[in-house]
Scaffold this motif. Sequence first.
Motif, PDB file in Angstrom:
ATOM      1  N   PRO A  10       0.821  -1.213   0.000  1.00  0.00           N
ATOM      2  CA  PRO A  10       0.000   0.000   0.000  1.00  0.00           C
ATOM      3  C   PRO A  10       0.855   1.263   0.000  1.00  0.00           C
ATOM      4  CG  PRO A  10       0.081  -0.921   2.206  1.00  0.00           C
ATOM      5  CD  PRO A  10       0.784  -1.900   1.311  1.00  0.00           C
ATOM      6  N   SER A  11       1.338   1.643  -1.165  1.00  0.00           N
ATOM      7  CA  SER A  11       2.175   2.820  -1.318  1.00  0.00           C
ATOM      8  C   SER A  11       1.862   3.469  -2.659  1.00  0.00           C
ATOM      9  CB  SER A  11       3.657   2.437  -1.259  1.00  0.00           C
ATOM     10  OG  SER A  11       4.476   3.486  -1.720  1.00  0.00           O
ATOM     11  N   HIS A  12       1.651   4.794  -2.643  1.00  0.00           N
ATOM     12  CA  HIS A  12       1.362   5.487  -3.894  1.00  0.00           C
ATOM     13  C   HIS A  12       2.440   5.229  -4.940  1.00  0.00           C
ATOM     14  CE1 HIS A  12      -1.319   7.839  -1.238  1.00  0.00           C
ATOM     15  NE2 HIS A  12      -2.019   8.050  -2.333  1.00  0.00           N
ATOM     16  N   GLY A  13       3.702   5.248  -4.510  1.00  0.00           N
ATOM     17  CA  GLY A  13       4.802   5.093  -5.448  1.00  0.00           C
ATOM     18  C   GLY A  13       4.872   3.730  -6.099  1.00  0.00           C
ATOM     19  N   HIS A  14       4.185   2.739  -5.529  1.00  0.00           N
ATOM     20  CA  HIS A  14       4.197   1.395  -6.095  1.00  0.00           C
ATOM     21  C   HIS A  14       2.879   1.058  -6.807  1.00  0.00           C
ATOM     22  CE1 HIS A  14       7.981  -0.070  -4.177  1.00  0.00           C
ATOM     23  NE2 HIS A  14       7.736   0.992  -3.432  1.00  0.00           N
ATOM     24  N   ILE A  15       1.771   1.595  -6.317  1.00  0.00           N
ATOM     25  CA  ILE A  15       0.472   1.282  -6.928  1.00  0.00           C
ATOM     26  C   ILE A  15       0.169   2.177  -8.124  1.00  0.00           C
ATOM     27  CG2 ILE A  15      -2.023   1.360  -6.528  1.00  0.00           C
ATOM     28  CD1 ILE A  15      -1.546   0.253  -3.756  1.00  0.00           C
ATOM     29  N   ILE A  16       0.407   3.477  -7.986  1.00  0.00           N
ATOM     30  CA  ILE A  16       0.048   4.405  -9.062  1.00  0.00           C
ATOM     31  C   ILE A  16       0.675   4.009 -10.401  1.00  0.00           C
ATOM     32  CG2 ILE A  16       0.193   6.794  -9.855  1.00  0.00           C
ATOM     33  CD1 ILE A  16      -1.868   6.242  -7.604  1.00  0.00           C
ATOM     34  N   ALA A 123       4.736 -15.734 -13.696  1.00  0.00           N
ATOM     35  CA  ALA A 123       4.779 -14.507 -12.911  1.00  0.00           C
ATOM     36  C   ALA A 123       5.626 -13.442 -13.594  1.00  0.00           C
ATOM     37  CB  ALA A 123       5.332 -14.795 -11.516  1.00  0.00           C
ATOM     38  N   VAL A 124       5.283 -12.192 -13.311  1.00  0.00           N
ATOM     39  CA  VAL A 124       6.012 -11.031 -13.804  1.00  0.00           C
ATOM     40  C   VAL A 124       6.288 -10.128 -12.609  1.00  0.00           C
ATOM     41  CG1 VAL A 124       5.920  -8.984 -15.284  1.00  0.00           C
ATOM     42  CG2 VAL A 124       4.886 -11.144 -16.053  1.00  0.00           C
ATOM     43  N   GLN A 125       7.512  -9.656 -12.504  1.00  0.00           N
ATOM     44  CA  GLN A 125       7.845  -8.731 -11.435  1.00  0.00           C
ATOM     45  C   GLN A 125       7.872  -7.306 -11.986  1.00  0.00           C
ATOM     46  OE1 GLN A 125      10.589  -9.725  -8.134  1.00  0.00           O
ATOM     47  NE2 GLN A 125      11.907  -8.134  -8.956  1.00  0.00           N
ATOM     48  N   THR A 126       7.385  -6.356 -11.180  1.00  0.00           N
ATOM     49  CA  THR A 126       7.388  -4.958 -11.606  1.00  0.00           C
ATOM     50  C   THR A 126       8.353  -4.139 -10.754  1.00  0.00           C
ATOM     51  OG1 THR A 126       5.498  -4.437 -10.165  1.00  0.00           O
ATOM     52  CG2 THR A 126       5.023  -5.041 -12.453  1.00  0.00           C
ATOM     53  N   PHE A 127       8.974  -3.155 -11.401  1.00  0.00           N
ATOM     54  CA  PHE A 127       9.942  -2.271 -10.757  1.00  0.00           C
ATOM     55  C   PHE A 127       9.528  -0.815 -10.987  1.00  0.00           C
ATOM     56  CE2 PHE A 127      12.378  -6.115 -11.513  1.00  0.00           C
ATOM     57  CZ  PHE A 127      13.199  -6.232 -10.393  1.00  0.00           C
ATOM     58  N   PRO A 128       8.984  -0.142  -9.970  1.00  0.00           N
ATOM     59  CA  PRO A 128       8.718   1.288 -10.112  1.00  0.00           C
ATOM     60  C   PRO A 128       9.957   2.127  -9.802  1.00  0.00           C
ATOM     61  CG  PRO A 128       7.906   0.533  -8.005  1.00  0.00           C
ATOM     62  CD  PRO A 128       8.462  -0.680  -8.709  1.00  0.00           C
ATOM     63  N   ILE A 129      11.070   1.452  -9.519  1.00  0.00           N
ATOM     64  CA  ILE A 129      12.363   2.071  -9.235  1.00  0.00           C
ATOM     65  C   ILE A 129      13.399   1.391 -10.118  1.00  0.00           C
ATOM     66  CG2 ILE A 129      11.787   2.754  -6.885  1.00  0.00           C
ATOM     67  CD1 ILE A 129      13.071   0.206  -5.870  1.00  0.00           C
ATOM     68  N   VAL A 195       9.716  -2.683 -16.051  1.00  0.00           N
ATOM     69  CA  VAL A 195      10.406  -1.592 -15.369  1.00  0.00           C
ATOM     70  C   VAL A 195       9.765  -0.289 -15.816  1.00  0.00           C
ATOM     71  CG1 VAL A 195      12.639  -0.585 -14.785  1.00  0.00           C
ATOM     72  CG2 VAL A 195      12.514  -2.982 -15.529  1.00  0.00           C
ATOM     73  N   PHE A 196       9.264   0.488 -14.858  1.00  0.00           N
ATOM     74  CA  PHE A 196       8.523   1.699 -15.186  1.00  0.00           C
ATOM     75  C   PHE A 196       9.460   2.900 -15.349  1.00  0.00           C
ATOM     76  CE2 PHE A 196       5.179  -0.744 -12.701  1.00  0.00           C
ATOM     77  CZ  PHE A 196       4.545  -1.214 -13.853  1.00  0.00           C
ATOM     78  N   LEU A 197      10.549   2.682 -16.061  1.00  0.00           N
ATOM     79  CA  LEU A 197      11.526   3.710 -16.405  1.00  0.00           C
ATOM     80  C   LEU A 197      11.928   3.488 -17.856  1.00  0.00           C
ATOM     81  CD1 LEU A 197      14.095   3.048 -13.508  1.00  0.00           C
ATOM     82  CD2 LEU A 197      12.091   4.523 -13.358  1.00  0.00           C
ATOM     83  N   PRO A 198      12.427   4.503 -18.535  1.00  0.00           N
ATOM     84  CA  PRO A 198      13.060   4.238 -19.834  1.00  0.00           C
ATOM     85  C   PRO A 198      14.413   3.573 -19.616  1.00  0.00           C
ATOM     86  CG  PRO A 198      13.240   6.575 -19.281  1.00  0.00           C
ATOM     87  CD  PRO A 198      12.385   5.945 -18.212  1.00  0.00           C
ATOM     88  N   ARG A 199      14.801   2.718 -20.510  1.00  0.00           N
ATOM     89  CA  ARG A 199      16.086   2.016 -20.373  1.00  0.00           C
ATOM     90  C   ARG A 199      17.237   3.001 -20.189  1.00  0.00           C
ATOM     91  NH1 ARG A 199      18.821  -2.696 -21.417  1.00  0.00           N
ATOM     92  NH2 ARG A 199      16.919  -3.837 -21.905  1.00  0.00           N
TER      93      ARG A 199
END
Length: 409
Positions: A10-16, A123-129, A195-199
């Motif tokens: 439950p964190s904005h930085g991970h859910i949004i 499974a797929v892992q997500t990285f907001p960082i 990964v929610f960043l550009p390479r």
Amino acid sequence: MSHIAFLSIPSHGHIIPTLDVVRELVRRGHRVTYVTTEEFAGTVAAAGAEPVRYASTAARYQEASTYQREEVMGILMMSLEEGTGALDALEPVLRADRPDLLVYDLTLYTAGRAASRKHGIPAVQTFPIFASNERFSLAHRVFQRAGGAVGVLNGGDSGGLEFLTALRDWLERYLPGGGASAFEVLTTVEPLNLVFLPREFQIEQQLFDERFQFVGPCQDLEPGGQWQPPGDGRPVVLASLGTTYGSAKFFRMCAEAFAGLPLHMVMTTGDKFDVAELGPLPSNIEARPWVPHLDVLAHAGVLVTQGGMSSTMQALALGVPLVVVPHGGENAVNADRLAELGCGTLLPPEELTAAALRRAVTETLADEGMREAAVRMSRHVAAAGGAPRAAEVLEARIAEAVAAGRAAA
């Protein structure tokens, strides 16, 4: 169509960062289940997912900033407790309505990896960082940057051994009979990672292969026009500490630093204190609990921030350089990367004064090279693909798993 389950703390930085991916999947006809807390249940439901609630215990742990032994142990043990809550909530869904894919935030790696193995679900892992793999560890970089207790991560002291014992006990409960070793759960790299960043923003990007899809920030990055500048041509500066931190002292310092200067500053103070606590403000400074950041960034020359990745990506998406006063090691690593790429200025907290802040912002405003670097990064953000690209690669992962299952049969 497919059934996809998401798991996140439950964190904005991970859910949004995941919500527009959920919307895109639902638009394409998929069903989405989202394991979250009561606080975010309405948010994920509004995105089109079916919320499955769990009770988080994350708030009981000390907020990490120095990453000394006690804080590192808290991070590690929190991953087990959050994994327990998430997996207990998800288990009835896994038995009654088996998803075709599990998409789990990196903080819930225990739940995601245990559920995947127990039920045979890809499974797929997500990285907001920044992403991590076998050759690069963001955790090690953060702890080293903060002078923290890396030995705990390596099992190099009693704390590390305590965590490994707790993890083995946890796995015996959720994967009895040796379904996975502690080492496997800790080191697994999924066949697909979002990964929610550009390479181009990733640290050591050359170390990441095709298993890592850098789809960039998955959110609507179009300003909504709810805020407009004064119209007198003065440069605009946005100052925000995001959704996690709040400091009346910091914003009073901003007011002192920029009072009377030929610029317009917007301060979004959040909900940690009442804006009235700031007292009377100079005429060139406005303070609000919140305003859509993209609306301000569309006109801004600089973002002053603690260095959270969500704010960083929003600024870079609009070609705005940053001045970062980092709170904690992870934000300091973000600031280091911004400085390395020429997109931002690092102002260490121990050097923070009104004069130092004024100097950092005015120099960044005047630095055409920094602005050009931020604009170049904005092009990489746009090219990464965002939510539509994320949905495409998730659909491809499901199709790949289905094909593998047919071949095995």
